[in-house]
Design a protein around this motif. Structure first.
Motif, short mmCIF file in Angstrom:
data_model
loop_
_atom_site.label_atom_id
_atom_site.label_comp_id
_atom_site.label_asym_id
_atom_site.label_seq_id
_atom_site.Cartn_x
_atom_site.Cartn_y
_atom_site.Cartn_z
N GLY A 150 0.81 -1.21 0.00
CA GLY A 150 0.00 0.00 0.00
C GLY A 150 0.84 1.26 0.00
N SER A 188 -0.63 -7.07 8.10
CA SER A 188 -1.58 -6.39 8.99
C SER A 188 -2.92 -7.08 8.87
CB SER A 188 -1.71 -4.93 8.59
OG SER A 188 -0.47 -4.29 8.71
N ASN A 219 -9.72 -9.89 7.98
CA ASN A 219 -9.25 -8.65 8.58
C ASN A 219 -8.70 -8.88 9.98
OD1 ASN A 219 -12.09 -9.27 8.79
ND2 ASN A 219 -12.23 -7.52 10.15
N GLY A 261 -2.10 -7.01 12.28
CA GLY A 261 -2.44 -5.69 12.78
C GLY A 261 -3.39 -5.76 13.95
N MET A 305 -7.84 -0.55 10.50
CA MET A 305 -7.06 -0.14 9.35
C MET A 305 -7.86 -0.52 8.11
SD MET A 305 -3.25 -1.40 8.28
CE MET A 305 -2.38 -0.75 9.69
N ASP A 345 -6.65 3.20 4.05
CA ASP A 345 -5.56 3.70 4.89
C ASP A 345 -4.22 3.23 4.36
OD1 ASP A 345 -7.19 5.00 6.73
OD2 ASP A 345 -7.56 3.13 7.82
N ILE A 346 -4.22 2.04 3.79
CA ILE A 346 -2.97 1.50 3.27
C ILE A 346 -2.69 2.06 1.89
CG2 ILE A 346 -1.76 -0.63 2.66
CD1 ILE A 346 -3.49 -2.11 4.63
N TYR A 347 -3.77 2.19 1.11
CA TYR A 347 -3.58 2.62 -0.27
C TYR A 347 -3.76 4.13 -0.45
CZ TYR A 347 -2.95 -2.02 -1.93
OH TYR A 347 -2.42 -3.25 -2.16
N GLY A 348 -3.61 4.86 0.63
CA GLY A 348 -3.72 6.30 0.53
C GLY A 348 -5.05 6.76 -0.02
N TYR A 391 -8.43 -0.89 -3.66
CA TYR A 391 -7.60 -1.90 -4.31
C TYR A 391 -8.56 -2.68 -5.19
CZ TYR A 391 -3.94 -5.45 -4.78
OH TYR A 391 -2.98 -6.31 -5.25
N LYS A 422 -8.59 -3.97 -8.03
CA LYS A 422 -8.22 -5.14 -8.81
C LYS A 422 -8.70 -6.44 -8.16
CE LYS A 422 -4.29 -7.29 -10.99
NZ LYS A 422 -2.85 -7.30 -11.18
N ILE A 423 -8.66 -6.47 -6.85
CA ILE A 423 -9.15 -7.67 -6.20
C ILE A 423 -10.46 -7.41 -5.48
CG2 ILE A 423 -6.93 -8.82 -5.95
CD1 ILE A 423 -6.75 -7.68 -3.14
N LEU A 480 -11.51 -4.92 -3.49
CA LEU A 480 -11.56 -4.38 -2.14
C LEU A 480 -11.79 -2.87 -2.21
CD1 LEU A 480 -8.58 -6.24 -0.43
CD2 LEU A 480 -11.00 -6.72 -0.18
N ILE A 487 -12.39 -3.30 5.67
CA ILE A 487 -11.44 -3.39 6.77
C ILE A 487 -10.28 -4.28 6.35
CG2 ILE A 487 -11.09 -4.04 9.18
CD1 ILE A 487 -14.09 -3.71 9.59
N ALA A 488 -9.11 -3.72 6.33
CA ALA A 488 -7.93 -4.54 6.00
C ALA A 488 -7.45 -5.26 7.25
CB ALA A 488 -6.82 -3.65 5.45
N SER A 489 -7.47 -4.54 8.35
CA SER A 489 -6.98 -5.12 9.58
C SER A 489 -7.74 -4.54 10.76
CB SER A 489 -5.48 -4.83 9.72
OG SER A 489 -5.00 -5.25 10.96
N GLY A 500 -6.16 -2.42 13.39
CA GLY A 500 -4.84 -2.20 12.82
C GLY A 500 -4.34 -0.78 12.99
N ALA A 554 -4.53 0.97 15.54
CA ALA A 554 -4.01 1.18 16.89
C ALA A 554 -2.51 0.94 16.95
CB ALA A 554 -4.72 0.24 17.87
N ILE A 555 -1.97 0.34 15.92
CA ILE A 555 -0.54 0.07 15.87
C ILE A 555 0.27 1.34 15.90
CG2 ILE A 555 1.31 -0.63 14.30
CD1 ILE A 555 -0.52 -2.72 13.20
#
Lengths: 896, 395
Positions: free
Chosen positions: A171, A240, A260, A264, B224, B228-231, B235, B237-238, B240, B245-247, B250, B252-253
């Motif tokens: 990402g 994550s 998910n 992370g 996360m 959040d990951i891809y600005g 995404y 292509k798959i 999403l 929610i990716a994580s 996440g 909180a990291i």
């Protein structure tokens, strides 16, 4: 080139190039090999260990290192940045060595280049950073000018600022694109994340022999994946979040699922619940946790009983964190250790279960887990494996990857065009663990130290911090209690590093000139090591042997460098570094991949070289060569007076007897103090009483001399793998070679490329042969024919032309620098020489017993050795120390 | 057999319990109004049919004393059973299921003189669901995008289906027919995890409080997301979206925030989504294995909460690309207890609940915290399940 200026104008080297034969006796024979070999030097000026030395894994920055680094690729994830960069080898083939050229011509090798693509020799380095400290990563790239390299590995020209392009996946490739442009002036070429993951995993699984392993109940087992039967498989990347990908082939894949609840979640929830500052800290906490204080177990619901009807034991978790419901406790009342473990189990188990269900959908039996959540953590892997094993009833296997965290970065690296990596095979990759490896655990941060002084002071500083890093920590096997009911994971209590079970990832050396020895009957089934070091008893014994032999080795090494203060300092540092390796391996045998005696011995030689002990036994070798050459004429005369039959026996006896000269053997080193070389040789030969412990001499004799008046045809070409310098090669193997030559058989002496103990090297052999040739016409003619005496005894028109029956004597290097040999990785020169060979003679413990004792060949094989270790004698041949092995095997009949 | 005695034991057998790790669920039969002595109507064959209602109640397991009191005062006394200390008759047998049927057997015997007749947990669950689906109209419904839609189940086309019971943990059961079922999967991330982690993270005292909180929260604060990951971009292509929610948790990291810096509402929301989503996904994957199109979700975790149901439905819908449907049950929390209740019929036909012969006239949507419970001395959550009007046969 920086860092090796001292060698630059070495007159000895120049001389060596012009005249092999005249090489001064005092010249370090290894030096030129060292230079033309696979080790570009790093510029360590201004190298510094960043941060506080009390930190576990200090960052080592080498700001002025810039040679030969060609390109890099990154994987910027939500939590971690994975960086991979490549440094080129020097040009390999330009050695201007007449002798080599002659042999290459003879063997039909065209200039060493067997492939059409540019030879990509070099090293791959793996580095990681935390994403929220991205500036560290940018500084690292900037300091090494990684971004200003042409992205193609065979070009090392520097690009003007603002034109560079680097491959980035994850990402962060989107998020940080502007930052890279601004700080480094480079554009980011975004590579698809899934695609990178898959191509990275495919490459690693195909190219690295023991990349994958299973981990059940704290036992690691490396799995050899047949690259033809790799697909389809399920790839589960636990970053994550979690991505689950079905892989059907190169570039053929589909993201079929994901969750998910991933790394992370573990870290995020863990941070909130425990106030841990880092992922590793959280993970370490879990080691001391007991999840039953917070999870609701089946036993809690059933009053301590199992719910056996549906196969749930009392210790199965019924509800993660379920106990927190009914107890009137606050967060503060729970131990952070317990919370961490409970979280870890919940997430690992869930990942295992969802992966299993997806594998089931597509009928996949193999599931590979990668990503930074796993990070070689034993308990995580056990939990995932358990879930997969349990749900699939043992039908599926959870496997893990040593380079788990670097799949995406590897894939991004692969996406550069024309790098030639696709064609690399596992035999062309050598993984090396630099001397810092035992200290940094799985955490590679910055490249290995290269400068000698830096290495020594690094060792000294680490050792000053306490003794704990060199003390082996005993292993406690962890137990399981039935279904999902693991006990508390065994705490290693080691201050050595954050996670005692982490696997190291070494530096990958890409050596395209290595090949599989073509005469192996079944390369797929071939296992070089005879003794299985996964057996704890064996492992402990051999590690102890190496450890005990260390002081002698250090003495010898220091003496070889004149015994100066500098040499002593280096000797000390070497001893510490190697001890640390041994301690690490004692504690975590699989730390560097599958462990075998061959790797161990190679590691020792590598470690010596790291501290610039180029050839510790040089003076001993020279002395013994001289002494042996002096008695050779007498021996040859004695042999020539014998009948053919008696001579053959005496020759074999001689090989076995001379094999007693071995500085790798403790028992023999003690012997040397008691007599001269020739005395020991004679005594030893006289003691050779048949039958030997393994005695196929009669079969061999029949093959050589025939029976019932039938004359067998002589061998076309014999490959003689030689062992030690001195008597071993001169009084043992050379006379045997001479016997083959006499019968019209071409002889190729196969010797080490780099020094190892007192083993003779391919560089030293021509001198030895030349010395022997002075006393023997057979050897002289053959050596001339083989191009070994190019500049010597110039007598054109003599020799080969007028004697059609005479055969050449040649020397090739085997491509390795270890007392053992792994025949899956030999020099292309040797591979070429093997083409016409119909006999392989392996001599000595290292090459015929420790390795290859059970190896099967497509041609005839003769394995000769004296066993100089009581334990090995008992184990291997049910015999005793100084027993002899003469194993003759006809070609292995292959069904193919 | 003494008819008097028989009656007593008959009436006490109108109670069944499901004692889980977190909650105790009760199902009992309450005869209708002021009919004759016990409201029984004599039907042919010497059988009597009693009209009445099945009532539902639940207690927290840790407050088991409340449950004991409830049974003592509202059920045993009503039935005319006076021996409250188990001195007179030890033979009173009650159907019970769940882990607590083992754990608390001695307690019930000691305090109430009740001997548990233990019913297998899975078996009870399945019987309960089968009973409900076959006899109670409008029992099952789907919930998607805020729309609740009742599903008419064809009795002849009921099987096979997947039953997902979300209690403290989660059991997944493939049901092929009456008494034909198999526990094929499960997960430890269940209601207990939600409440347990929720309590630790938010200091909520109860499940309902936590659910209430989650209703007001925003999970984006702490999860996360793909964006959040891809600005901020998808995404795609798959498939999403940037809000996927990716994580979970996440974010909180890297925020450098402490637990106190997060709103409990947001934490509760993230937690709920994490667990609901996970259950939905595992359920779908299991349904897929066996080609099951219908997934029924039950268990106290759901308790008709729209957001929970929505998340589970979305997960099933997403992963199955609309192929599989998540369905919910109005009596979701009482499946095991109901199943235990229906198992009385196996005992020498002394009592038989006869759902098959239309003895259940109708199920009323009327909540049962009406007059019949006015005199309950202890607080019990009785308004969760809807009372089912029915009749039972007595010998």
């Amino acid at each position: 080139m920086a860092g090796r200026g001292d060698d630059e104008h070495d007159p000895i080297l120049d001389e060596a190039k012009s005249s092999e034969r005249d090489m001064a006796p005092s010249a370090p024979p290894g030096t030129s090999i060292h230079r033309s070999g696979s080790r570009p030097q790093l510029d360590l000026s201004k190298a510094e260990i960043q941060g506080n030395f009390e930190e576990r894994d200090p960052t080592i920055l080498l700001p002025n290192q810039s040679d030969d680094i060609s390109h890099l690729a990154l994987d910027i994830g939500g939590s971690l940045i994975k960086l991979l960069y490549f440094s080129r080898h020097e040009d390999y083939s330009n050695d201007g060595d007449k002798r080599k050229k002659t042999i290459k011509e003879r063997l039909g090798l065209s200039n060493g280049n067997l492939r059409s693509y540019p030879v990509l020799g070099g090293r791959l380095h793996f580095v990681k950073f935390e994403t929220h400290k991205i500036t560290e990563c940018l500084d690292f790239i900037h300091s090494k000018q990684l971004h200003r390299r042409d992205p193609y590995p065979w070009s090392s020209k520097t690009l003007p600022l603002g034109t560079g392009v680097i491959k980035v996946t994850g990402g962060g490739a989107y998020k940080f694109a502007d930052l890279f442009k601004e700080r480094l002036g480079v554009s980011i070429d975004k590579e698809d994340e899934m695609h990178c993951l898959v191509s990275g995993a495919n490459f690693l699984l195909k190219a690295i022999r023991h990349e994958a392993y299973t981990h059940m109940e704290a036992e690691k087992e490396f799995v050899q994946i047949d690259s033809n039967e790799l697909y389809p498989y399920l790839l589960v990347n636990v970053g994550s979040g979690v991505s689950i990908i079905k892989v059907d082939g190169e570039g053929k894949f589909e993201r079929v699922s994901g969750t998910n609840v991933g790394g992370g979640t573990y870290w995020g929830l863990g941070r909130l619940l425990t106030k841990c500052k880092s992922f590793d800290e959280l993970l370490e906490l879990s080691q001391k946790g007991d999840n039953s204080t917070i999870d609701m177990l089946v036993g809690d619901i059933y009053g301590g009983m199992d719910y056996s009807k549906i196969g749930l034991s009392a210790s199965t978790i019924a509800s993660s964190f379920g106990k927190a419901i009914s107890e009137n406790k606050e967060l503060e009342d729970y131990r952070p250790e317990d919370i961490s473990l409970s979280l870890l189990r919940m997430i690992s188990y869930n990942i295992g279960q969802i992966s299993y269900l997806n594998a089931l959908r597509f009928g996949l039996k193999r599931i590979f887990f990668g990503g930074f959540f796993i990070r070689g953590h034993a308990y995580t892997m056990d939990t995932i494996s358990f879930a997969v094993h349990f749900w699939s009833k043992g039908d599926m296997q959870a496997m893990f990857l040593r380079h788990e965290g670097f799949l995406g970065a590897m894939g991004a690296f692969m996406s550069y065009e024309k790098h030639g990596l696709d064609d690399l095979m596992s035999h062309q990759l050598v993984e090396r663990f630099p001397m810092g490896a035992p200290y940094t655990g799985g955490n590679i941060h910055g490249p290995p130290l290269g400068d000698l002084n830096e290495k020594i002071s690094w060792m000294e500083k680490f050792v000053r911090r306490g003794t704990e890093i060199t003390a082996p920590v005993p292993m406690t096997p962890s137990k399981t209690t039935g279904l999902g009911g693991f006990d508390v994971p065994s705490s290693r209590g080691s201050a050595l590093r954050s996670d005692a079970s982490a696997l190291n990832v070494g530096v990958l050396h890409l050596v395209p000139t290595l090949e599989v020895f073509p005469l192996l009957a079944d390369p797929k089934m071939y296992e070089p090591n005879t003794i299985d070091l996964s057996d704890q008893g064996e492992r402990e014994y051999w590690l102890k042997v190496l450890s005990e032999h260390l002081p002698d080795l250090v003495d010898t090494a220091v003496a070889s460098e004149g015994g100066t203060e500098d040499a002593k300092r280096r000797g000390d540092a070497f001893a510490r570094a190697f001890s640390a390796h041994l301690a690490r391996l004692m504690e975590e045998p699989a730390a560097y991949g599958k462990l075998g005696l061959a790797n161990l011995l190679e590691l020792r030689e590598e470690c010596l070289r790291e501290f610039q002990f180029v050839d510790a036994y040089r003076s001993i070798k020279l002395r013994e060569n001289e002494a042996s050459l002096a008695v050779l004429p007498d021996l040859l005369e004695e042999l020539d007076s014998m009948s053919e039959e008696a001579r053959l026996l005496t020759l074999i006896e001689g090989v076995l007897a001379a094999n007693i000269f071995d500085w790798g053997s403790r028992a023999c080193v003690d012997l040397y103090h008691k007599g001269t070389i020739i005395e020991i040789y004679r005594m030893s030969r006289n003691k050779m009483q048949r039958p030997w412990r393994v005695d196929d001499f009669d079969a061999f004799k029949e093959r050589m001399l025939g029976s019932g008046g039938k004359q067998p045809h002589p061998h076309k070409r014999a490959l003689l793998f030689v062992d030690n310098s001195g008597a071993d090669v001169i009084l043992g193997m050379l006379p045997l070679a001479r016997e083959f030559l006499r019968r019209g058989t071409e002889v190729v002496l196969v010797a080490n490329s780099l020094p190892a103990l007192n083993d003779v090297t391919a560089m030293e052999l021509p001198d030895i042969v030349a010395g022997a040739a002075k006393h023997c016409d057979i050897l002289r003619r053959a050596a001339e024919m083989g191009g070994l005496l190019v500049d010597a005894m110039v007598n054109p028109g003599d020799g080969s032309k007028n004697d059609s029956t005479s055969a050449p004597l040649m020397v090739v290097e085997n491509g390795c620098g270890s007392p053992c040999i792994d025949l899956r990785q030999v020099s292309s020169e040797l591979a070429a020489a093997a083409k016409d060979a119909d006999l392989v003679v392996l001599e000595g413990m290292g090459r015929a017993l420790h390795t290859n004792f059970n190896a099967q060949f497509k041609c005839e094989a003769l394995k000769l050795a004296m066993v100089k270790n009581q334990r090995l004698a008992e184990k291997l041949i049910n015999g005793n120390i100084y027993d002899s092995v003469c194993r003759y095997e006809p070609p292995s009949v292959s069904e193919m | 057999m003494d008819p008097k005695n028989s009656r007593f034991s008959t009436q006490i057998s109108h109670l069944a319990l499901d004692i889980g790790g977190t909650l105790i669920k009760l199902v009992y039969f309450s005869p209708n109004g002021d009919n004759c002595e016990d409201g029984s109507i004599v039907v042919g064959n010497g059988c009597s049919v009693v009209q009445g209602r099945l009532c539902f109640a639940k207690f927290e397991t840790r407050k088991i004393d409340d449950c004991l009191d409830f049974i003592r005062f509202n059920i045993l006394q009503h039935s005319g059973v006076q021996h409250t200390n188990g001195t007179a008759r030890d033979k009173l047998s009650v159907k019970a299921t769940g882990g607590g049927a083992f754990k608390f057997a001695d307690l019930f015997k000691e305090k109430l003189g009740i001997v548990f007749d233990k019913e297998d947990e899975m078996h009870s669950l399945v019987c309960g669901v089968n009973f409900l689906l076959k006899t109670v109209p409008r029992e099952a419904f789907t919930y998607l995008d805020g729309q609740k839609e009742f599903v008419q189940i064809d009795h002849n086309d009921l099987y096979p289906y997947l039953l997902v019971n979300i209690g403290s943990g989660v059991s997944m059961i493939k049901v092929d027919g009456d008494g034909k079922y198999e526990r094929i999967s499960g997960t430890s991330l269940g209601g207990g995890t939600f409440l347990g982690l929720g309590k630790l993270l938010t200091k909520c005292k109860s499940f309902d409080e936590l659910l209430e909180l989650s209703h007001q929260g925003n999970n984006r604060v702490i999860d996360m997301l793909v964006g959040d990951i891809y600005g901020g971009t998808d995404y795609s292509k798959i498939g999403l979206s940037s809000t996927a929610i990716a994580s979970s948790f996440g974010k909180a990291i890297s925020d450098g925030k402490e637990l106190e810096d997060y709103q409990p509402e947001d934490v509760a929301r993230s937690l709920l989504r994490m667990i609901s989503n996970n259950i939905g996904q595992i359920a779908y994957l299991n349904a897929l294995r066996f080609g099951l199109k219908r997934i029924f979700f039950g268990g106290f975790f759901i308790r008709g909460l729209e957001y929970t149901m929505d998340t589970i439905s979305v997960a099933v819908h997403f992963w199955s690309r609309g192929e599989a449907k998540a369905m919910f049950l109005r009596h979701e929390g009482f499946l095991g207890a109901l199943g235990a209740f229906t198992s009385y019929k196996d005992q020498s036909h002394s009592t038989e609940l006869k759902p098959h012969h239309h003895t259940v006239e109708r199920a009323v949507l009327k909540c049962s915290d009406d007059d019949s419970f006015r005199h309950i001395p202890v607080t019990a959550n009785v308004n969760d399940g809807e009372a089912i009007e029915c009749s039972i046969n007595l010998v």
